[in-house]
Design a protein around this motif. Structure first.
Motif, PDB file in Angstrom:
ATOM      1  N   VAL A  15       0.572  -1.351  -0.340  1.00  0.00           N
ATOM      2  CA  VAL A  15       0.110  -0.119  -0.014  1.00  0.00           C
ATOM      3  C   VAL A  15       1.292   1.361  -0.078  1.00  0.00           C
ATOM      4  N   LYS A  17       2.371   2.076  -3.785  1.00  0.00           N
ATOM      5  CA  LYS A  17       1.891   2.684  -4.466  1.00  0.00           C
ATOM      6  C   LYS A  17       1.786   4.288  -4.239  1.00  0.00           C
ATOM      7  N   ARG A  52       3.183   7.056  -6.526  1.00  0.00           N
ATOM      8  CA  ARG A  52       2.161   8.012  -6.933  1.00  0.00           C
ATOM      9  C   ARG A  52       2.385   9.692  -6.586  1.00  0.00           C
ATOM     10  N   ILE A 101       3.692  11.966  -9.015  1.00  0.00           N
ATOM     11  CA  ILE A 101       3.114  13.770  -9.805  1.00  0.00           C
ATOM     12  C   ILE A 101       4.114  14.453  -9.280  1.00  0.00           C
ATOM     13  N   LEU A 134       1.768  14.655   0.114  1.00  0.00           N
ATOM     14  CA  LEU A 134       2.485  15.869  -1.127  1.00  0.00           C
ATOM     15  C   LEU A 134       3.149  16.579  -0.828  1.00  0.00           C
ATOM     16  N   GLU A 154      -6.061  13.516   1.238  1.00  0.00           N
ATOM     17  CA  GLU A 154      -4.554  13.147   0.002  1.00  0.00           C
ATOM     18  C   GLU A 154      -4.951  12.988  -0.690  1.00  0.00           C
ATOM     19  N   LEU A 155      -4.893  11.675  -0.596  1.00  0.00           N
ATOM     20  CA  LEU A 155      -4.969  10.777  -1.225  1.00  0.00           C
ATOM     21  C   LEU A 155      -5.997  11.054  -2.618  1.00  0.00           C
ATOM     22  N   LYS A 197      -6.238  14.145  -4.017  1.00  0.00           N
ATOM     23  CA  LYS A 197      -5.444  14.963  -4.601  1.00  0.00           C
ATOM     24  C   LYS A 197      -4.462  14.692  -5.565  1.00  0.00           C
ATOM     25  N   LEU A 198      -3.659  12.985  -5.166  1.00  0.00           N
ATOM     26  CA  LEU A 198      -3.197  12.525  -6.732  1.00  0.00           C
ATOM     27  C   LEU A 198      -3.641  11.992  -7.511  1.00  0.00           C
ATOM     28  N   GLN A 199      -4.997  12.217  -7.053  1.00  0.00           N
ATOM     29  CA  GLN A 199      -6.106  11.031  -8.324  1.00  0.00           C
ATOM     30  C   GLN A 199      -6.515  12.530  -9.774  1.00  0.00           C
ATOM     31  N   ASP A 200      -5.995  12.210 -10.660  1.00  0.00           N
ATOM     32  CA  ASP A 200      -6.658  13.160 -11.817  1.00  0.00           C
ATOM     33  C   ASP A 200      -7.405  12.699 -13.152  1.00  0.00           C
ATOM     34  N   THR A 232      -5.096   9.601 -13.857  1.00  0.00           N
ATOM     35  CA  THR A 232      -5.213   8.306 -13.059  1.00  0.00           C
ATOM     36  C   THR A 232      -6.468   8.166 -12.266  1.00  0.00           C
ATOM     37  N   PHE A 286      -6.869   6.212  -9.384  1.00  0.00           N
ATOM     38  CA  PHE A 286      -5.754   5.991  -8.569  1.00  0.00           C
ATOM     39  C   PHE A 286      -6.030   5.341  -7.047  1.00  0.00           C
ATOM     40  N   GLU A 310      -7.657   1.967  -6.052  1.00  0.00           N
ATOM     41  CA  GLU A 310      -6.708   0.702  -6.584  1.00  0.00           C
ATOM     42  C   GLU A 310      -6.011   0.816  -5.075  1.00  0.00           C
ATOM     43  N   VAL A 311      -5.514   1.941  -4.659  1.00  0.00           N
ATOM     44  CA  VAL A 311      -4.453   1.858  -3.378  1.00  0.00           C
ATOM     45  C   VAL A 311      -5.306   0.838  -2.466  1.00  0.00           C
TER      46      VAL A 311
END
Lengths: 210, 157
Positions: A34, A37, A41, A45, A141, B32-33, B35-38, B41, B44, B47-48
């Motif tokens: 986990v 991954k 990312r 990013i 991030l 937060e996760l 935010k990493l998706q666009d 993706t 994302f 999947e996580v």
């Protein structure tokens, strides 16, 4: 050129000194699928190339530090940064850090430790051993952006150093260069700045990590 | 594109995700996760969390085996499993699961087998509950996209 050095100097004849900002290649080490991954990312990013491995042993293998000379052919790109979890079965992140800093080939590569536990002695231990920084999990991030800026700044300073000494050489050789570098500081005070620094000042900032 | 339908779905999505945060199923790390998706993706997060749920099942199964025989409990193995579960639940924002892990660790530390078994049962319940909730959330996302809309950004603060 030192291992881990990525900035390439393009010096066209009679032209400006330009530096192309490169993509960092990060080796991320974590036994949790986990977390691998997520960190992958976060790094992608942030415009980094990423290679993930699931253990310290595999990290050493990837770098070619496991005594197996053949393994060093496997890596296509130089590694500019290693980000590793602390608690892993077998080789811990700390063990991995030590092995890297003991290696003459790889000791210049900055190593960042990640941990879910905010243990002061652990943090101190890692920084003392030469870790560039210590990230508290879960990693966000903002953490990755900060690390990247830190590493890029270190690389840029190294490059500016060699760029200034190159500029001096060119001037001495009577080649016309109009430098685009905006640096205005005294050339005589330029000195080598190692890319892996002891982050003593960062230690004070650690309390703001959570 | 039927804008009314899209708006309705988006509203439903927003309300649902906010309720998940408010009820404590999710914490800030989930946002937060997100935010990493666009657009590049879009899967994302799903999947996580899918990896996380698989991890939960595996770890719970292993710990269950270690706790099986009262006269021979491998608390070290259980502790290791709890540590891993706590870590991954923290990384995806699975707040309830993470909180059970905190109690679970305490039971492990004092070698309380009964306590561990209760926590094991609870953590199993919590991850399955979250799995169902998130499946519903992702379904809503799909419906929005299929209706031609975009997934709303949700500010949980």
């Amino acid at each position: 050129m030192a291992v881990g050095e990525v900035m390439r100097m393009e010096i066209p004849a009679g032209g400006d000194l330009t530096v192309t900002p490169p993509e960092l290649h990060v080796l991320a080490v974590d036994d949790s699928i986990v977390d691998r991954k997520v960190i992958e990312r976060l790094l992608r990013i942030s415009a980094c190339k990423v290679t993930t491995v699931d253990s310290g042993a595999r990290a050493l293998q990837y770098l070619g530090l496991d005594g197996n000379k053949g393994a060093s052919d496997l890596k296509d790109l130089k590694v500019n940064l290693i980000v590793t979890d602390y608690s892993m079965p077998g080789l811990t992140g700390y063990d991995l850090l030590k092995k890297i800093k003991e290696s003459s080939t790889f000791r210049e590569i900055p190593v960042v430790i990640m941990s879910s536990e905010n243990i002061l002695t652990r943090i101190e231990q890692c920084l003392k051993e030469g870790a560039e920084d210590f990230l508290l999990k879960p990693v966000k991030l903002a953490d990755v952006k900060r690390i990247k800026q830190l590493i890029m700044r270190n690389e840029a300073e190294e490059c500016k150093t060699s760029s200034l000494s190159n500029k001096r050489k060119l001037v001495e050789g009577n080649i016309d260069t109009s430098s685009s570098s905006s640096s205005s500081h005294d050339d005589s005070s330029v000195e080598d700045i190692p890319s892996s620094k002891r982050m003593k000042s960062e230690f004070e900032n650690l309390s703001s990590l959570h | 594109m039927n804008t009314t339908i899209v708006a309705q779905l988006q509203r439903q999505f927003q309300d649902y995700i906010i309720s998940l945060y408010q009820q404590g199923f999710l914490d800030n790390q989930f946002s937060e996760l997100r935010k990493l998706q666009d657009e590049g993706t879009p899967d994302f997060v799903s999947e996580v969390v899918s990896l996380f749920f698989d991890d939960c099942a595996k770890l719970i199964n292993n710990m269950s085996k270690s706790l099986e025989r009262p006269e021979n409990v491998d608390f070290k193995q259980v502790d290791s499993g709890v540590h891993q579960l706590k870590g991954s639940s923290s990384s995806v924002g699975a707040r309830m699961v993470k909180n059970v892990c905190i109690s679970f660790k305490e039971c492990c530390d004092v070698q309380n087998r009964e306590g561990c078994l209760r926590c094991l049962q609870q953590v199993d319940y919590e991850y399955k509950m979250l799995k169902t909730k998130l499946q519903d959330l992702f379904k809503l996302e799909q419906q929005i996209l299929q209706a031609g809309g975009t997934i709303p950004q949700v500010d949980i603060n």
